[in-house]
Design an enzyme around this catalytic site. Structure first.
Site, mmCIF file in Angstrom:
data_model
loop_
_atom_site.group_PDB
_atom_site.id
_atom_site.type_symbol
_atom_site.label_atom_id
_atom_site.label_comp_id
_atom_site.label_asym_id
_atom_site.label_seq_id
_atom_site.Cartn_x
_atom_site.Cartn_y
_atom_site.Cartn_z
ATOM 1 C CB CYS A 2 -0.867 0.018 1.248
ATOM 2 S SG CYS A 2 -1.904 -1.434 1.389
ATOM 3 N NE ARG A 27 3.991 1.955 -1.557
ATOM 4 C CZ ARG A 27 5.162 1.323 -1.392
ATOM 5 N NH1 ARG A 27 6.140 1.547 -2.214
ATOM 6 N NH2 ARG A 27 5.311 0.448 -0.423
ATOM 7 C CD1 TRP A 75 -2.897 -4.598 -4.763
ATOM 8 C CD2 TRP A 75 -1.669 -5.693 -3.267
ATOM 9 N NE1 TRP A 75 -2.598 -5.825 -5.283
ATOM 10 C CE2 TRP A 75 -1.862 -6.525 -4.393
ATOM 11 C CE3 TRP A 75 -0.920 -6.178 -2.189
ATOM 12 C CZ2 TRP A 75 -1.336 -7.819 -4.466
ATOM 13 C CZ3 TRP A 75 -0.395 -7.457 -2.259
ATOM 14 C CH2 TRP A 75 -0.600 -8.262 -3.387
ATOM 15 C CG ASN A 101 2.945 -0.726 2.973
ATOM 16 O OD1 ASN A 101 2.413 -1.729 2.513
ATOM 17 N ND2 ASN A 101 4.191 -0.352 2.673
ATOM 18 N N GLY A 102 1.502 -3.105 5.225
ATOM 19 C CA GLY A 102 2.146 -4.292 5.785
ATOM 20 C C GLY A 102 1.095 -5.308 6.204
ATOM 21 C CD GLU A 476 37.874 -27.175 14.559
ATOM 22 O OE1 GLU A 476 37.348 -27.295 15.682
ATOM 23 O OE2 GLU A 476 38.322 -26.092 14.134
ATOM 24 C CE LYS A 480 38.502 -25.760 18.767
ATOM 25 N NZ LYS A 480 37.925 -25.489 17.466
ATOM 26 C CD GLU A 483 40.918 -22.638 19.625
ATOM 27 O OE1 GLU A 483 40.340 -21.714 20.199
ATOM 28 O OE2 GLU A 483 40.338 -23.520 18.974
ATOM 29 C CG HIS A 499 54.417 -30.873 -2.511
ATOM 30 N ND1 HIS A 499 55.057 -31.086 -3.709
ATOM 31 C CD2 HIS A 499 53.197 -31.484 -2.616
ATOM 32 C CE1 HIS A 499 54.261 -31.776 -4.516
ATOM 33 N NE2 HIS A 499 53.131 -32.029 -3.873
ATOM 34 C CE LYS A 598 32.510 -19.545 22.056
ATOM 35 N NZ LYS A 598 33.041 -20.793 21.504
HETATM 36 C C1 AGP Z 1 37.741 -21.508 17.794
HETATM 37 O O1 AGP Z 1 37.833 -22.477 18.755
HETATM 38 C C2 AGP Z 1 38.155 -20.180 18.259
HETATM 39 N N1 AGP Z 1 37.428 -19.769 19.387
HETATM 40 C C3 AGP Z 1 38.199 -19.142 17.170
HETATM 41 O O2 AGP Z 1 39.053 -19.578 16.159
HETATM 42 C C4 AGP Z 1 36.833 -18.833 16.563
HETATM 43 O O3 AGP Z 1 36.430 -19.879 15.755
HETATM 44 C C5 AGP Z 1 36.958 -17.578 15.704
HETATM 45 O O4 AGP Z 1 37.372 -16.516 16.526
HETATM 46 C C6 AGP Z 1 35.641 -17.233 15.030
HETATM 47 O O5 AGP Z 1 34.679 -16.956 15.984
HETATM 48 P P1 AGP Z 1 33.167 -16.821 15.511
HETATM 49 O O6 AGP Z 1 32.716 -18.155 14.990
HETATM 50 O O7 AGP Z 1 32.429 -16.410 16.745
HETATM 51 O O8 AGP Z 1 33.130 -15.762 14.436
#
Ligand code: AGP
Length: 603
Positions: A2, A27, A75, A101-102, A476, A480, A483, A499, A598
Site C-alpha cells: 500500500c 502501490r 492493495w 502498509n504491511g 580444525e 583445537k 588452542e 612438498h 570467545k
Molecule cells: C575456535 O575455537 C576459536 N574460538 C576461534 O578460532 C573462533 O572460531 C573464531 O574466533 C571465530 O569466531 P566466531 O565463529 O564467533 O566468528
C-alpha cells in the site's frame, strides 16, 4: 503493498496528500482514503472504493482545511475491497486514525482479545487492531501508546497515526515495510516512497526497523525501540551440567547440535530442505552462480567444508577466505555473487568488516550464526541460525557441528533449486537425519580416545593430515589442539606432505590421519605409508569395519560410515576429544585458554 502519505506543517494538507497519493497510486489502487485534522479541531475522514478519482469526487463535497493529515492507497491483503476496509482506520471513539502498509500476522488473536475487552470493530482488516491497541494503551502521549501497542504486534508495518487526544502530531513507525520522513524547514512529511514527497522536499530520512518518528509542527524526533528477542536457552544449558568443563559438555552436545540444526528443516520425501531465514531471498539465490564464504578460525574450516559441498553437490562455484584477509583484498564479485558469513558469535570484527564490504557493493549477504540477534544477524540480508545453544568454552566445538549441518542443508537447498535430483536430495537429507545417532556412537569412544591421548601426552608436535572434505578437518583438529593444549600442531592436505612437510616427520612427530573410506582413501593410505616410512607414528580416524588399516597405523579411532560429504561431521568429534584430553593432561585452563577470547570483536 500500500501507499502512505502524511503532512504536518503550515500549509493546507489536503492537496499535498492528494499529490502524494497520485504518485503512490501504483502501490495499490483498490481503495483510498484521507483524514484531515481540520481547523475546527475535528478529524475528518473520507474514504472511497476504486481509483483516486472516486475519492477526489467525494472530496468535492467537503471544504476541508487543515495543516495536518494522512492519506492511504490500498492493495487489499486482509479484508475485501470495501469502503469500511479502506484506510484510515479508527478506534472506538474515533480519536485515533491510522494508515498502514504491511501485514499484522497475529491480528486474529489480538482482535479476539480486544473484542473481549469491549472494543467495537468496524472493518475486517488486520490493520484496525492497531488503532484499538493504541486506544487501549493511550494515556496522554500518542507515541507512548504506539510504542506499547507495537510490542504486541507480530508482522510488518509502515504506519502513521494521528489523534485528537494528542493533536498536532504524526507518529510514524516501521518494521520491514518502507517508511520515510520528508523534512522541509518546519514542515514534515511521511511517505512509503520518496516520489510522493519530492515536490515538497529532497531531504529525507529512511526510518530503520523498530524506529518510531514523532513529527510536530515545529520539530521531529525519532525513538529507537529495541525489539524483544526471546532467548530459547535455559539456564541449565548455560551451566556445566555436571561436567568438569564447558568444553567437554559442549563436545558431548555435538549430536544434539546436529539435531537442532536440521530439526524442522528436512523434507525427506521431497528430498528438500526448508530454510525459513532464506525465504525472503530465495528467488535472488536462484540466480546466483558463485559463492564466497568468509569467516575466521574454526568457522573458516566449517566454511571450507561448505565450499566442497556447494561445488560438488549444488554445482555452484565457491571459494572461502578468512575475514582478516578478505576485508583488505579486492575480490572479484558481481550481481550473481552471494557472500556467506559463518560465525558462532556473530560479533567477530574481521568477519563483520568483510560483510559490510560486500553489503556496500550490493552483494547478497547471508549469515550462518549461532548467537541470536547478534550484529551479523542484524546486518546480513538473510541467514540461518545454527541453534547450537550457548557455547561458553573459548574453543568452539558443538557450534562447528551446527555450522557443518547448516552448510550441508544449504547445499541441498541450493542444489535442489538447480540440477540436484530428487533422489540425490533424498539421499543427502536421509543421511543427514541419521547423523545425530551416528555422532552419539562416536562419543562412545571417548575413553579410548582418552587412552590414546595419555599414550601421546609427551609429544610436543603433531601433524594432522586429511584430503578433500577432511582437509579442513585436519586444520580444525590442529587448531583445537593448539588452542587448549598449547602444543605445536599443523593441519595439512595429505598430498602436501611430500612438498616439504615430510622433512619434519620422525618418531617424535606423530601424525593424525583422517582417512574415512571415501573417494580419496587410497591416496590417504599412500600418505600414511610415506609417514610410516620415516618412522612416524600414525593415529588414524577411519571408517568402522576397515580392519586393514590396523596393520598400517599405530592407533585407530573408528567412526560410522556415512556419505563422503558428511564424514567431517563425524571425523571431527574424535579430534575435539583428543585435544580436550591432551589439555586436561597438561592441566591447562580448558574453558579459558591463555591469550584467547570467545569472540574476537576487535581487528
Ligand atoms: C575456535 O575455537 C576459536 N574460538 C576461534 O578460532 C573462533 O572460531 C573464531 O574466533 C571465530 O569466531 P566466531 O565463529 O564467533 O566468528
Amino acid at each position: 503493498m500500500c501507499g502512505i502519505v502524511g503532512y504536518i506543517g503550515q500549509k493546507n494538507a489536503l492537496p499535498i496528500l492528494m499529490e502524494g497519493l497520485r504518485r503512490e497510486i501504483y502501490r495499490g489502487y483498490d481503495s483510498t482514503g484521507i483524514v484531515i485534522y481540520d481547523n475546527n479541531n475535528d478529524l475528518v475522514c473520507v474514504k472511497a472504493v476504486g481509483k483516486l478519482e472516486s475519492l477526489e469526487s467525494k472530496l468535492d463535497n467537503y471544504q476541508l482545511e487543515g495543516s495536518l493529515g494522512l492519506g492511504h492507497c490500498r492493495w487489499a491483503t486482509t479484508g475485501t475491497v470495501t469502503e469500511a476496509n479502506a484506510h484510515p482506520h479508527w478506534d472506538c471513539q474515533k480519536n485515533i486514525f491510522l494508515v498502514h502498509n504491511g501485514i499484522i500476522e497475529n491480528y486474529k488473536e489480538l482482535r479476539e482479545k480486544l473484542i473481549q475487552e469491549g472494543h467495537k470493530f468496524s472493518s475486517e482488516t488486520d490493520t484496525e487492531v492497531l488503532s484499538h491497541l493504541i486506544e487501549k494503551y493511550f494515556e496522554n502521549s500518542l507515541e507512548e501508546a504506539v510504542r506499547k501497542a507495537l510490542r504486541e504486534v507480530r508482522g510488518t508495518y509502515g504506519l502513521a497515526v494521528i489523534s485528537k487526544k494528542d493533536p498536532q502530531k504524526i507518529v510514524a513507525a516501521r518494521l520491514s515495510s518502507p517508511m520515510i520522513l520528508g523534512i522541509n524547514g518546519n514542515e514534515f512529511l511521511v511517505a512509503s516512497d520518496p516520489s510522493a514527497i519530492l515536490t515538497y522536499t529532497r531531504q529525507i530520512i529512511n526510518l530503520d526497523d523498530n524506529e518510531i518518528a514523532v513529527l510536530k509542527p515545529d520539530d521531529f524526533f525519532i525513538l529507537k525501540e529495541k525489539p524483544l528477542t526471546q532467548i530459547e536457552w535455559t539456564l541449565e544449558e548455560a551451566e556445566k551440567g555436571g561436567y568438569p568443563h564447558f568444553m567437554l559438555k559442549e563436545i558431548m552436545e555435538e549430536p544434539e547440535a546436529i539435531e537442532n540444526a536440521i530439526k524442522g528443516r528436512i523434507m525427506a520425501q521431497e528430498g528438500l530442505v526448508k530454510l525459513g531465514g532464506l525465504e525472503s531471498v530465495s528467488e535472488r539465490l536462484r540466480k546466483i552462480n558463485n559463492i564466497i564464504l568468509v569467516s575466521c578460525g574454526t568457522a573458516h574450516y566449517a566454511a571450507m567444508v561448505g565450499e566442497y559441498m556447494l561445488e560438488e553437490y549444488a554445482g555452484i562455484s565457491s571459494k572461502t577466505d578468512v575475514g582478516s584477509e578478505f576485508r583488505y583484498r579486492k575480490p572479484i564479485v558481481n550481481e550473481k555473487t552471494a557472500a556467506i558469513f559463518v560465525s558462532q558469535s556473530g560479533e567477530t570484527a574481521d568477519t563483520l568488516a568483510a560483510l559490510r564490504e560486500m553489503k556496500g557493493k550490493g552483494i547478497l549477504t547471508l549469515g550462518i550464526t549461532n548467537v541470536i540477534g547478534s550484529s551479523q544477524v542484524r546486518e546480513s540480508d538473510a541467514g540461518v541460525y545454527t541453534r547450537s545453544g550457548p557455547e561458553i568454552a573459548v574453543a568452539s566445538t558443538k557450534a562447528f557441528l551446527g555450522q557443518l549441518s547448516v552448510l550441508a542443508a544449504l547445499t541441498v537447498y541450493l542444489g535442489r533449486q538447480r540440477d540436484m535430483s530428487l533422489v540425490m536430495g533424498q539421499r543427502i537429507v536421509s543421511e543427514l537425519a541419521k547423523l545425530p545417532k551416528l555422532a552419539k556412537e562416536v562419543l562412545k569412544s571417548a575413553l579410548e580416545i582418552e587412552k590414546i591421548a595419555k599414550k601421546y601426552k609427551d609429544f610436543d608436535n603433531f601433524w594432522f593430515i586429511g584430503r578433500k572434505y577432511n582437509y579442513p578437518i585436519a586444520l580444525e583438529g590442529a587448531l583445537k589442539l593448539k588452542e587448549i593444549s598449547y602444543l605445536h600442531a599443523e593441519g595439512i592436505g595429505g598430498g602436501e606432505l611430500k612438498h616439504g612437510f615430510l622433512a619434519l616427520v620422525d618418531e617424535d612427530f606423530p601424525t593424525i590421519a583422517i582417512c574415512p573410506s571415501d573417494s580419496v582413501y587410497n591416496k590417504m593410505i599412500s600418505n600414511i605409508e610415506e609417514v610410516k616410512a620415516r618412522k612416524g607414528k600414525v593415529i588414524a580416524v577411519a571408517t568402522k569395519g576397515n580392519e586393514d588399516i590396523k596393520k598400517i597405523v599405530d592407533d585407530v579411532i573408528y567412526i560410522p560410515k556415512t556419505l563422503e560429504m558428511l564424514t567431517p561431521l563425524l571425523s571431527v568429534i574424535p579430534l575435539h576429544l583428543f585435544a580436550y584430553y591432551m589439555a586436561v593432561l597438561k592441566g591447562h585452563d580448558i574453558d579459558k585458554p591463555r591469550n584467547l577470547a570467545k569472540s574476537v570483536t576487535v581487528e
